[in-house]
Design a protein around this motif. Structure first.
Motif, PDB file in Angstrom:
ATOM      1  N   UNK A   1     -20.998  15.562  -1.752  1.00 34.96           N
ATOM      2  CA  UNK A   1     -21.367  14.308  -1.088  1.00 34.96           C
ATOM      3  C   UNK A   1     -21.383  13.120  -2.038  1.00 34.96           C
ATOM      4  N   UNK A   2     -21.461  13.374  -3.340  1.00 40.00           N
ATOM      5  CA  UNK A   2     -21.546  12.295  -4.329  1.00 40.00           C
ATOM      6  C   UNK A   2     -20.205  11.925  -4.953  1.00 40.00           C
ATOM      7  N   UNK A   3     -19.146  12.675  -4.642  1.00 37.63           N
ATOM      8  CA  UNK A   3     -17.925  12.547  -5.427  1.00 37.63           C
ATOM      9  C   UNK A   3     -16.682  12.410  -4.564  1.00 37.63           C
ATOM     10  N   UNK A   4     -15.852  11.441  -4.928  1.00 40.71           N
ATOM     11  CA  UNK A   4     -14.542  11.253  -4.300  1.00 40.71           C
ATOM     12  C   UNK A   4     -13.469  11.340  -5.382  1.00 40.71           C
ATOM     13  N   UNK A   5     -12.385  12.033  -5.090  1.00 38.34           N
ATOM     14  CA  UNK A   5     -11.205  12.025  -5.958  1.00 38.34           C
ATOM     15  C   UNK A   5     -10.103  11.297  -5.191  1.00 38.34           C
ATOM     16  N   UNK A   6      -9.622  10.207  -5.756  1.00 41.69           N
ATOM     17  CA  UNK A   6      -8.661   9.347  -5.086  1.00 41.69           C
ATOM     18  C   UNK A   6      -7.393   9.205  -5.903  1.00 41.69           C
ATOM     19  N   UNK A   7      -6.308   8.874  -5.224  1.00 42.21           N
ATOM     20  CA  UNK A   7      -5.054   8.556  -5.906  1.00 42.21           C
ATOM     21  C   UNK A   7      -4.526   7.239  -5.350  1.00 42.21           C
ATOM     22  N   UNK A   8      -4.180   6.335  -6.254  1.00 39.11           N
ATOM     23  CA  UNK A   8      -3.700   5.021  -5.849  1.00 39.11           C
ATOM     24  C   UNK A   8      -2.390   4.688  -6.552  1.00 39.11           C
ATOM     25  N   UNK A   9      -1.447   4.159  -5.784  1.00 39.96           N
ATOM     26  CA  UNK A   9      -0.215   3.593  -6.321  1.00 39.96           C
ATOM     27  C   UNK A   9      -0.280   2.097  -6.052  1.00 39.96           C
ATOM     28  N   UNK A  10      -0.162   1.296  -7.116  1.00 40.44           N
ATOM     29  CA  UNK A  10      -0.332  -0.144  -6.941  1.00 40.44           C
ATOM     30  C   UNK A  10       0.578  -0.915  -7.877  1.00 40.44           C
ATOM     31  N   UNK A  11       0.646  -2.211  -7.656  1.00 40.33           N
ATOM     32  CA  UNK A  11       1.412  -3.100  -8.505  1.00 40.33           C
ATOM     33  C   UNK A  11       0.609  -3.560  -9.703  1.00 40.33           C
ATOM     34  N   UNK A  12       1.094  -4.609 -10.365  1.00 37.80           N
ATOM     35  CA  UNK A  12       0.455  -5.065 -11.595  1.00 37.80           C
ATOM     36  C   UNK A  12      -0.846  -5.803 -11.299  1.00 37.80           C
ATOM     37  N   UNK A  13      -1.722  -5.796 -12.300  1.00 36.62           N
ATOM     38  CA  UNK A  13      -2.940  -6.584 -12.226  1.00 36.62           C
ATOM     39  C   UNK A  13      -4.102  -5.932 -11.516  1.00 36.62           C
ATOM     40  N   UNK A  14      -3.955  -4.651 -11.141  1.00 31.46           N
ATOM     41  CA  UNK A  14      -5.019  -3.994 -10.405  1.00 31.46           C
ATOM     42  C   UNK A  14      -6.090  -3.397 -11.306  1.00 31.46           C
TER      43      UNK A  14
ATOM     44  N   UNK B   1      -1.980  -2.142   1.081  1.00 34.40           N
ATOM     45  CA  UNK B   1      -1.164  -3.319   1.350  1.00 34.40           C
ATOM     46  C   UNK B   1      -1.499  -4.453   0.404  1.00 34.40           C
ATOM     47  N   UNK B   2      -1.322  -5.676   0.849  1.00 32.33           N
ATOM     48  CA  UNK B   2      -1.629  -6.853   0.039  1.00 32.33           C
ATOM     49  C   UNK B   2      -3.095  -7.202   0.209  1.00 32.33           C
ATOM     50  N   UNK B   3      -3.859  -7.067  -0.858  1.00 30.42           N
ATOM     51  CA  UNK B   3      -5.294  -7.327  -0.806  1.00 30.42           C
ATOM     52  C   UNK B   3      -5.659  -8.357  -1.870  1.00 30.42           C
ATOM     53  N   UNK B   4      -6.874  -8.864  -1.781  1.00 31.27           N
ATOM     54  CA  UNK B   4      -7.432  -9.729  -2.823  1.00 31.27           C
ATOM     55  C   UNK B   4      -8.527  -8.950  -3.527  1.00 31.27           C
ATOM     56  N   UNK B   5      -8.535  -9.035  -4.853  1.00 32.96           N
ATOM     57  CA  UNK B   5      -9.466  -8.227  -5.632  1.00 32.96           C
ATOM     58  C   UNK B   5     -10.136  -9.094  -6.700  1.00 32.96           C
ATOM     59  N   UNK B   6     -11.448  -9.003  -6.786  1.00 33.70           N
ATOM     60  CA  UNK B   6     -12.194  -9.696  -7.840  1.00 33.70           C
ATOM     61  C   UNK B   6     -12.289  -8.770  -9.043  1.00 33.70           C
ATOM     62  N   UNK B   7     -11.813  -9.187 -10.215  1.00 31.43           N
ATOM     63  CA  UNK B   7     -11.881  -8.314 -11.397  1.00 31.43           C
ATOM     64  C   UNK B   7     -13.324  -7.982 -11.764  1.00 31.43           C
ATOM     65  N   UNK B   8     -13.532  -6.861 -12.453  1.00 27.88           N
ATOM     66  CA  UNK B   8     -14.872  -6.524 -12.929  1.00 27.88           C
ATOM     67  C   UNK B   8     -15.393  -7.574 -13.905  1.00 27.88           C
ATOM     68  N   UNK B   9     -16.720  -7.692 -13.982  1.00 27.71           N
ATOM     69  CA  UNK B   9     -17.318  -8.606 -14.967  1.00 27.71           C
ATOM     70  C   UNK B   9     -16.878  -8.225 -16.383  1.00 27.71           C
TER      71      UNK B   9
ATOM     72  N   UNK C   1      -7.979 -12.080  -7.078  1.00 31.65           N
ATOM     73  CA  UNK C   1      -6.558 -12.080  -7.413  1.00 31.65           C
ATOM     74  C   UNK C   1      -5.795 -11.169  -6.455  1.00 31.65           C
ATOM     75  N   UNK C   2      -4.541 -11.518  -6.173  1.00 27.95           N
ATOM     76  CA  UNK C   2      -3.766 -10.661  -5.271  1.00 27.95           C
ATOM     77  C   UNK C   2      -3.359  -9.352  -5.933  1.00 27.95           C
ATOM     78  N   UNK C   3      -3.345  -8.289  -5.153  1.00 29.52           N
ATOM     79  CA  UNK C   3      -2.912  -6.970  -5.627  1.00 29.52           C
ATOM     80  C   UNK C   3      -2.194  -6.268  -4.483  1.00 29.52           C
ATOM     81  N   UNK C   4      -1.058  -5.667  -4.805  1.00 32.92           N
ATOM     82  CA  UNK C   4      -0.361  -4.857  -3.810  1.00 32.92           C
ATOM     83  C   UNK C   4      -0.706  -3.394  -4.036  1.00 32.92           C
ATOM     84  N   UNK C   5      -1.275  -2.763  -3.017  1.00 33.42           N
ATOM     85  CA  UNK C   5      -1.615  -1.339  -3.062  1.00 33.42           C
ATOM     86  C   UNK C   5      -0.653  -0.603  -2.144  1.00 33.42           C
ATOM     87  N   UNK C   6       0.256   0.135  -2.732  1.00 38.86           N
ATOM     88  CA  UNK C   6       1.266   0.862  -1.965  1.00 38.86           C
ATOM     89  C   UNK C   6       0.644   2.027  -1.206  1.00 38.86           C
TER      90      UNK C   6
END
Length: 300
Positions: free
Chosen positions: A164-177, A115-123, A149-154
């Motif tokens: 146990x050490x590994x996750x494979x993820x898929x993300x659909x998101x808007x700009x700026x993520x 959904x609509x989240x706030x995200x701090x960019x990496x250093x 910054x705001x980010x929309x994650x669909x």
């Protein structure tokens, strides 16, 4: 000022970017291969990332915002148990954890990142601080307070958890993520830390991997009709906008940046693009029988 040399060629060339190159380096390679006067890209990929990098040529550069603003899909792998200063495998490990979550805990944690989240960019990011890129300061060892910054994650889904050490993820998101920030924040939310070890953009707006060509193909077909034939039309980027047909007089007016008559009926004030004889003329707002242009295309 000297004028840039090159061909007046317009369209989109979708590249399957390899790891190890910057997005700018890919654009420069495409510009050289097509001898194009003007080129740009729609959405930066980190050097270590692979996948869809849509390169706009000529008049297609005017449609870049429609791809930048569109949803994009990323498949990425997160390594649990360690945080790095870059939030990916390229950086130095700065903290470790022996804790490992189970699949149920991961699934439960993902909800907070949709959904609509706030995200701090990496250093280590291209965000500007007082006119200077954050990664430049980070390389000098400076630690910065970057604004969220705001980010929309669909969508954000766990595709696989091979160990146990590994996750494979898929993300659909808007700009700026920043996918690296998702890995960082998810790792902290799980209490085990985490960073990205691989990242691939599988589609971006209307472009997907079926449209993409490798840089090896670009080099092999450089400055040849075969590479020209791979270009997608300028209007490919406008797939999410309604198309209206310009009349003869309307096309003439639109081509000079004036409101022009169009055929078709959509909601008053809606953004649309006008075509004439099969080619895009302008993008603008529909004002009851006329299109008021914001961008005008010069495609001959």
């Amino acid at each position: 000022m000297a004028r840039r040399k090159g061909r007046e060629i317009s369209g989109w060339l979708v590249i399957d970017k390899p790891a190890g190159l910057t997005s700018t380096a890919v654009v420069n390679k495409v510009r050289w291969a097509l001898q194009a006067k003007k080129a740009g890209h729609a959405g930066t990929l980190d050097p270590a990332a692979t996948g869809i990098l849509a390169v706009a040529l000529g008049e297609a550069t005017k449609t870049v915002p429609y791809i930048t603003d569109a949803l994009k899909c990323y498949r990425f792998t997160v390594r649990l148990g360690a945080a790095t200063n870059t939030d990916d495998a390229e950086g130095e490990v700065i903290e470790t954890s022996a804790l490992r979550p189970d699949r149920a805990a991961v699934e439960a944690a993902l909800g907070a990142f949709r959904g609509d989240i706030m995200q701090v960019p990496p250093q280590f990011s291209a965000v500007k601080i007082d006119g200077e890129r954050a990664y430049v300061r980070a390389r000098d060892g400076e630690e910065m307070e970057l604004a969220a910054r705001p980010l929309f994650v669909d969508s954000l889904d766990l595709i696989d958890m091979p160990d146990a050490d590994t996750l494979v993820l898929e993300m659909v998101c808007g700009k700026g993520g920043y996918v690296r920030a998702i890995a960082r924040d998810l790792g902290r939310a799980l209490g085990c830390l985490g960073h990205v070890v691989s990242l691939r953009r599988t589609w971006s707006g209307p472009f997907d991997l079926e449209d993409a060509v490798s840089l090896e193909t670009v080099e092999a077909e450089a400055q040849s009709p075969a590479l020209d034939a791979r270009l997608l039309p300028v209007e490919t980027a406008l797939a999410d906008l309604p198309e209206l047909r310009a009349t003869d007089q309307g096309a003439a007016r639109l081509s000079h940046g004036n409101p022009g008559q169009v055929l078709g009926s959509i909601e008053f004030g809606e953004e649309a693009w006008a075509s004439y004889q099969g080619r895009p003329v302008a993008v603008g707002r529909y004002m009851g029988g006329e299109l008021h242009p914001d961008r005008v295309f010069n495609l001959g």
